[in-house]
Design an enzyme around this catalytic site. Structure first.
Site, short mmCIF file in Angstrom:
data_model
loop_
_atom_site.label_atom_id
_atom_site.label_comp_id
_atom_site.label_asym_id
_atom_site.label_seq_id
_atom_site.Cartn_x
_atom_site.Cartn_y
_atom_site.Cartn_z
N TYR A 1 2.83 2.46 -1.59
CA TYR A 1 1.88 3.11 -0.68
C TYR A 1 1.57 2.19 0.51
O TYR A 1 1.65 2.60 1.67
CB TYR A 1 0.59 3.46 -1.43
CG TYR A 1 -0.43 4.16 -0.58
CD1 TYR A 1 -0.32 5.53 -0.30
CD2 TYR A 1 -1.51 3.47 -0.02
CE1 TYR A 1 -1.26 6.18 0.48
CE2 TYR A 1 -2.46 4.12 0.77
CZ TYR A 1 -2.33 5.47 1.02
OH TYR A 1 -3.25 6.11 1.82
N LYS B 1 2.56 2.84 4.52
CA LYS B 1 1.58 2.88 5.60
C LYS B 1 1.84 1.78 6.64
O LYS B 1 1.59 1.97 7.82
CB LYS B 1 0.16 2.76 5.02
CG LYS B 1 -0.25 3.99 4.21
CD LYS B 1 -0.32 5.22 5.12
CE LYS B 1 -0.74 6.46 4.39
NZ LYS B 1 -0.82 7.64 5.24
N1 LIG Z 1 -8.93 9.48 1.71
C1 LIG Z 1 -8.94 8.19 2.05
O1 LIG Z 1 -9.83 7.41 1.69
C2 LIG Z 1 -7.86 7.66 2.92
C3 LIG Z 1 -7.94 6.35 3.39
C4 LIG Z 1 -6.94 5.86 4.23
C5 LIG Z 1 -5.89 6.68 4.58
N2 LIG Z 1 -5.80 7.95 4.08
C6 LIG Z 1 -4.66 8.75 4.49
O2 LIG Z 1 -5.16 9.92 5.12
C7 LIG Z 1 -4.28 11.00 4.92
C8 LIG Z 1 -5.03 12.18 4.32
O3 LIG Z 1 -5.66 11.75 3.14
P1 LIG Z 1 -6.62 12.69 2.27
O4 LIG Z 1 -7.49 11.80 1.49
O5 LIG Z 1 -7.21 13.74 3.14
O6 LIG Z 1 -5.53 13.30 1.27
P2 LIG Z 1 -5.42 14.73 0.56
O7 LIG Z 1 -6.74 15.41 0.48
O8 LIG Z 1 -4.66 14.52 -0.70
O9 LIG Z 1 -4.52 15.53 1.60
C9 LIG Z 1 -3.16 15.24 1.78
C10 LIG Z 1 -2.51 16.42 2.42
O10 LIG Z 1 -1.12 16.13 2.57
C11 LIG Z 1 -0.38 17.25 2.05
N3 LIG Z 1 0.93 16.86 1.58
C12 LIG Z 1 1.25 16.01 0.58
N4 LIG Z 1 2.58 15.95 0.44
C13 LIG Z 1 3.12 16.78 1.36
C14 LIG Z 1 4.43 17.18 1.68
N5 LIG Z 1 5.50 16.69 1.05
N6 LIG Z 1 4.62 18.07 2.69
C15 LIG Z 1 3.55 18.58 3.35
N7 LIG Z 1 2.28 18.26 3.07
C16 LIG Z 1 2.06 17.37 2.09
C17 LIG Z 1 -1.24 17.76 0.92
O11 LIG Z 1 -0.83 19.06 0.59
P3 LIG Z 1 -1.33 19.77 -0.79
O12 LIG Z 1 -2.67 20.35 -0.44
O13 LIG Z 1 -0.28 20.78 -1.04
O14 LIG Z 1 -1.40 18.71 -1.84
C18 LIG Z 1 -2.62 17.69 1.57
O15 LIG Z 1 -2.85 18.79 2.42
C19 LIG Z 1 -3.17 10.49 4.02
O16 LIG Z 1 -2.07 10.14 4.81
C20 LIG Z 1 -3.79 9.27 3.37
O17 LIG Z 1 -2.79 8.35 2.99
C21 LIG Z 1 -6.76 8.45 3.28
#
Ligand SMILES: NC(=O)c1ccc[n+]([C@@H]2O[C@H](COP(=O)([O-])OP(=O)(O)OC[C@H]3O[C@@H](n4cnc5c(N)ncnc54)[C@H](OP(=O)(O)O)[C@@H]3O)[C@@H](O)[C@H]2O)c1
Length: 273
Positions: free
Chosen positions: A233, A237
Site C-alpha cells: 500500500y 501511494k
Molecule cells: N480514508 C483514509 O483515512 C485515507 C487516508 C489516506 C488516503 N486515503 C486514500 O483515499 C482514497 C479513498 O479512500 P476511502 O477511505 O474513501 O476509501 P473507500 O471508502 O474504500 O473508497 C474507495 C473507492 O474506490 C473504489 N474502488 C476500489 N477498487 C476499485 C476498482 N478496481 N475500480 C474502480 N473503483 C474501485 C471503491 O469501490 P467499491 O465501492 O466498489 O468498493 C470505492 O468507491 C483511497 O485512494 C485511499 O487510499 C484514504
C-alpha cells in the site's frame, strides 16, 4: 476456526505492527504539517460557481466515487456546478450513489460509468465511452478536473488478469493509465484544468523493502506466506506521488504546466507538484 486462525496470524504479523507504529508516526507528522500550514500558510480559494448552462458546465471525473472520499467529493463538486462523472466498479453502487446525490441536490448533473480501475482494458474502454458521451451530450470535448481517488488496502495477494499485483494495479497503474489517456481532454479545456491524485501520508513509511518487477507483478507475494499489505500500500501511494511530480515536470517541459496543474492530496497534506 480456520478463519479465526488466519485473522490471529494476520494480527500477530510484523507487517501489522509495523503498520500500526509507522502509520501513526506518519499521520501525526501530517497533522503537524497541516496545523503549521493552517497557522502560517495562505488560504486556498475555489473558483467555480454554480451558475452554468448545460454545455458550459465544467466536467470532472472522479474514480472510486461510490463511497468514502470519492462519494463526498462527487456530492460537493455537483453542488459547485460541475457535471460529475462517477467512476465505480459496481453498477449497483453507482446507481445508489447517483440517486443519493440527486436526492440531496436536484440540480446535480451526473453520469456514471462502470470501470475496473485495476484493468487497463477497462480504463481504455472508459476513455472511449467518455469521449463518445461528451460528443452525444453536446458537451465540449474536454474535462476540467480528474480526481484519481479509487484505492484499496488489500490483505491478500490477488494478481490481475493483466499480471499486476491488484493493489498496485488499482492504486497506481490504473490512475497512471487513466491520466495519460485523458490528457488530451484536459489539454482541450478552455479554462485551466487539474489532476488530483489522492495519495496517503503512509508513503512516508515506504523506506524499507525491495520493490522490483516481481513485486509489482505480485510474483514475490504469491511465493511468500504472508502478503506484506502495508508495504505494498505504502509503495503504491509513493508511486502515485512520484508520478504526480513527474507529470508536472513533463507538462512543464511542454509548456503545459500553466494550463494543467497536478496536485497530490493525502488526508493531511496537499502537494502542489
Ligand atoms: N480514508 C483514509 O483515512 C485515507 C487516508 C489516506 C488516503 N486515503 C486514500 O483515499 C482514497 C479513498 O479512500 P476511502 O477511505 O474513501 O476509501 P473507500 O471508502 O474504500 O473508497 C474507495 C473507492 O474506490 C473504489 N474502488 C476500489 N477498487 C476499485 C476498482 N478496481 N475500480 C474502480 N473503483 C474501485 C471503491 O469501490 P467499491 O465501492 O466498489 O468498493 C470505492 O468507491 C483511497 O485512494 C485511499 O487510499 C484514504
Amino acid at each position: 476456526m480456520k478463519k479465526l486462525k488466519e485473522a490471529f496470524t494476520f494480527i500477530c504479523s510484523s507487517d501489522v505492527w509495523r503498520m500500526a507504529l509507522l502509520w501513526t508516526i506518519a499521520l501525526l507528522f501530517s497533522y503537524f504539517q497541516l496545523l503549521k500550514n493552517t497557522i502560517f500558510g495562505s488560504k486556498s480559494t475555489t473558483s467555480s460557481s454554480s451558475n452554468h448552462s448545460h454545455t458550459h458546465r465544467p466536467v470532472c471525473v472522479i474514480t472510486g466515487a461510490t463511497s468514502g472520499l470519492g462519494k463526498a467529493s462527487a456530492f460537493k463538486l455537483s453542488k459547485k456546478g460541475f457535471y460529475v462523472v462517477l467512476v465505480g466498479r459496481s453498477s449497483h453502487l453507482l446507481s445508489k450513489t447517483l440517486n443519493e446525490i440527486k436526492r440531496q441536490n436536484a440540480d446535480a448533473r451526473l453520469k456514471a460509468f462502470e470501470v475496473d480501475m485495476s484493468s487497463f482494458q477497462s480504463v481504455l474502454k472508459f476513455r472511449n465511452s467518455l469521449e463518445q458521451w461528451l460528443l452525444e451530450s453536446d458537451l465540449h470535448s474536454s474535462i476540467q478536473l480528474l480526481v484519481n481517488n479509487a484505492g484499496i488496502l488489500a490483505t491478500s495477494s490477488r494478481p490481475t488478469f493483466e499480471g499486476f499485483d491488484r493493489m498496485i494495479a488499482t492504486n497506481y497503474v490504473g490512475a497512471f493509465s487513466l491520466t495519460k489517456l485523458l490528457l488530451p481532454l484536459l489539454r482541450n479545456s478552455h479554462v485551466p484544468s487539474r489532476v488530483v491524485n489522492v495519495t496517503s501520508f503512509t508513503h512516508r513509511a515506504a523506506f524499507a523493502g525491495r520493490f522490483d518487477m516481481d513485486s509489482v507483478t505480485g510474483v514475490n507475494f504469491s511465493r511468500s506466506k504472508q502478503y506484506p499489505c502495508a508495504r505494498v500500500y505504502e509503495y503504491s501511494k509513493l508511486c502515485l506521488l512520484l508520478f504526480s511530480y513527474e507529470l508536472h515536470r513533463q507538462l512543464h517541459l511542454t509548456d503545459d504546466s500553466h494550463h494543467i496543474s497536478v496536485v497530490s492530496r493525502s488526508s493531511g497534506n496537499k502537494h502542489n507538484a
